[in-house]
Every structure is written in structure tokens, then in C-alpha cells.
Design an enzyme around this catalytic site. Structure first.
Site, mmCIF file in Angstrom:
data_model
loop_
_atom_site.group_PDB
_atom_site.id
_atom_site.type_symbol
_atom_site.label_atom_id
_atom_site.label_comp_id
_atom_site.label_asym_id
_atom_site.label_seq_id
_atom_site.Cartn_x
_atom_site.Cartn_y
_atom_site.Cartn_z
ATOM 1 N N THR A 221 37.783 40.976 35.291
ATOM 2 C CA THR A 221 38.730 40.214 36.088
ATOM 3 C C THR A 221 38.815 40.774 37.500
ATOM 4 O OG1 THR A 221 41.093 39.703 36.362
ATOM 5 C CG2 THR A 221 40.542 41.667 35.126
ATOM 6 N N ASP A 222 39.091 39.909 38.468
ATOM 7 C CA ASP A 222 39.262 40.408 39.831
ATOM 8 C C ASP A 222 40.583 41.166 39.993
ATOM 9 O OD1 ASP A 222 41.197 38.402 39.944
ATOM 10 O OD2 ASP A 222 40.227 37.262 41.540
ATOM 11 N N TYR B 118 47.301 46.033 32.083
ATOM 12 C CA TYR B 118 46.184 45.143 31.760
ATOM 13 C C TYR B 118 44.975 45.421 32.651
ATOM 14 C CZ TYR B 118 43.265 41.003 32.288
ATOM 15 O OH TYR B 118 42.193 40.162 32.420
#
Length: 274
Positions: free
Chosen positions: A131-132, A155
Site C-alpha cells: 500500500t502507498d 497497519y
């Protein structure tokens, strides 16, 4: 890799939102390939997402946990897997603050188990779906694949740590890995904990959209079929050991997103009344 070459592809978390769309895309583009879906069917997963492929003889679902080393080792030793898309993950940011240890177990330990087994099985390609958000607050500023990782929540920290495991296997063993970092993804069958389906669910119940903070924070949103197309491109053309951002020019403040969804729902209701 060409359509004529028969491959066995493992998709972890294949009953989830992105994983299920990826499996459908794979089945459509490579109808002669075997596709194995491994998922432990947690709250975000649903086998109904895969109705379009469940009758296919080239698709199979195997229930299991990527954190279980015995299960994963047996899977790789018996299924002769060529390509891995590792989508399985805990992804909800707010939940990561409530139970960070679960995110570290699934996202980090699970990735370590999978990478080790894939190395021993000599897979041809391992695509880690990241994810970015590993860039942290820099998502509001221009960034590229060389930008430093600055995760700001449990996360994104777990995803950054998992990336480091994948990279270490590439550096040490030339493990054939590629990492993708995508923007926020939306589309059909997405779980209602994510912002767009959550807003739509509230509006359909004639409730107001609840926004954390000022709502002025902007986010990039990428439609799910665009991101699965990018995954398949990385599988076929990506350079081993590289990281690929999968982004979009569509950026919108959360409060503006809510306003536009309100207008869309109202327009849809008015059209139905007509």
C-alpha cells in the site's frame, strides 16, 4: 508469460475484495491456468465474490491460514505453484489501533511463512500486494518508489515490515519478488468498513455520512479493475526486485467525496421515482 503457457497461480486472501477481483481477472485473461484461492474466510471475505469462477475446473478454493507453516508448506509441496499474489492481510486502519498484534501476526508473520515456503518451492514470481500508506504523511505530497517509508499507524507499519521481509529474501537469495504499492481501491463487493461503501450504506439508510476530523484530508482512489490490470502487468513485465507504485490522478477531499455521493444517491432516488 504468455496465455499459451500453463501456470498455477496462488492468490492468498482470494475471497476478499481485491483478491476476488484479481482471481476473476486472471480467469478471464488466462482461462487455461490453474488458480488456487487460499483464504481463512474472516469477516471481510466472502466466497459469493467468486460466483463467476466457482464452477470452473481451473479454479479451486482451499481454506487455510497463511500464518500456519505446516499448511503452507504442504500447499507448496503438493500444488506445484508457479506464481503467487499475496493479497491476504488485515487492512482496516482503525482496527489496527485496537489490536496491533493481530496485524503484525497476519501481515508480517504470515508473509514470512509464505515467502519461506515459496522460496523452497522455487516459484517463478511472487507479487507482494502492499500500500502507498507505507509512505505515511507523504501521501499528501509527491512521492515515488525511492521515497522513504514513514508509516504512521500499526497497519502501515505492518505492511512496511512485511515489505522488508520480502526485500530481504530478494537481496539474500534472489527470491523472485516484486512489490506493488497501490492507492485506495474501491469498487463492487467492497466491505462496508471502507469509506466509499460505508458512506453509501449510510446514505441508503437515510443517515448522514460520519467523517473523522475536518474531512479536508485528500485521498487518491483507484477503481478495482484498474488495479487488477496493473497487477497482471507487473506479473508479466515487472522487473524482479523492483517496487511499483500503482496510482491515479483522481484525488478528492473526504468531505467533497461525501457531498458527491449524497448528490449521486439523491439523483438515483429521483430517477427511480420518475
Amino acid at each position: 508469460m504468455s496465455c499459451s503457457d500453463r501456470r498455477t497461480v496462488l492468490v492468498t486472501g482470494g475471497a476478499g475484495f481485491i483478491g476476488s477481483h484479481l482471481i476473476c481477472a486472471l480467469a478471464g485473461r488466462f482461462p487455461h491456468w490453474r488458480i488456487i484461492n487460499v483464504d481463512n474466510l474472516q469477516y471481510c471475505s466472502n466466497l459469493k465474490n467468486l460466483r463467476s469462477v466457482q464452477a470452473s475446473s481451473s479454479y479451486s478454493f482451499i481454506p487455510g491460514d497463511v500464518c500456519d507453516p505446516l499448511f503452507i508448506k504442504h500447499l507448496f509441496s503438493t500444488e506445484h505453484i508457479d506464481v503467487v499474489f499475496h493479497c491476504a492481510a488485515e487492512t482496516h486502519v482503525e482496527n489496527s489501533f485496537v489490536c496491533p498484534s493481530r496485524f503484525m501476526r497476519v501481515n508480517v508473520d504470515g508473509t514470512a511463512v509464505l515467502v519461506r515456503a515459496a522460496l523452497e518451492a522455487s516459484v517463478q514470481r511472487f507479487i507482494y500486494i502492499s500500500t502507498d500508506e507505507v509512505y505515511g504523511d507523504s501521501v499528501d505530497q509527491p512521492f515515488d518508489e525511492l521515497s522513504p517509508k514513514r508509516p504512521t499507524n500499526p497497519y502501515s507499519r505492518s505492511k512496511a515490515a512485511a515489505e522488508s521481509i520480502v526485500t530481504s529474501y530478494w537481496l539474500k537469495h534472489k527470491f523472485p519478488a516484486v512489490i506493488t504499492r497501490s492507492s485506495n481501491v474501491y469498487g463492487p463487493r467492497q466491505h462496508h468498513e471502507k469509506v466509499i461503501p460505508r458512506f453509501l450504506s449510510l446514505l441508503q439508510q437515510q443517515q448522514k455520512c460520519t467523517i473523522q476530523g475536518s474531512g479536508l484530508q485528500s485521498r487518491h482512489f483507484l477503481y478495482v479493475s484498474d488495479v487488477t490490470d496493473a497487477f497482471l502487468t507487473v506479473m508479466e513485465k515487472g522487473i524482479l526486485g523492483e517496487i511499483y507504485n500503482i496510482g491515479t490522478g483522481f484525488e478528492i477531499p473526504i468531505i467533497q467525496l461525501a457531498r458527491e455521493l449524497v448528490q449521486m444517491v439523491r439523483a438515483d432516488s429521483e430517477e427511480r421515482l420518475c
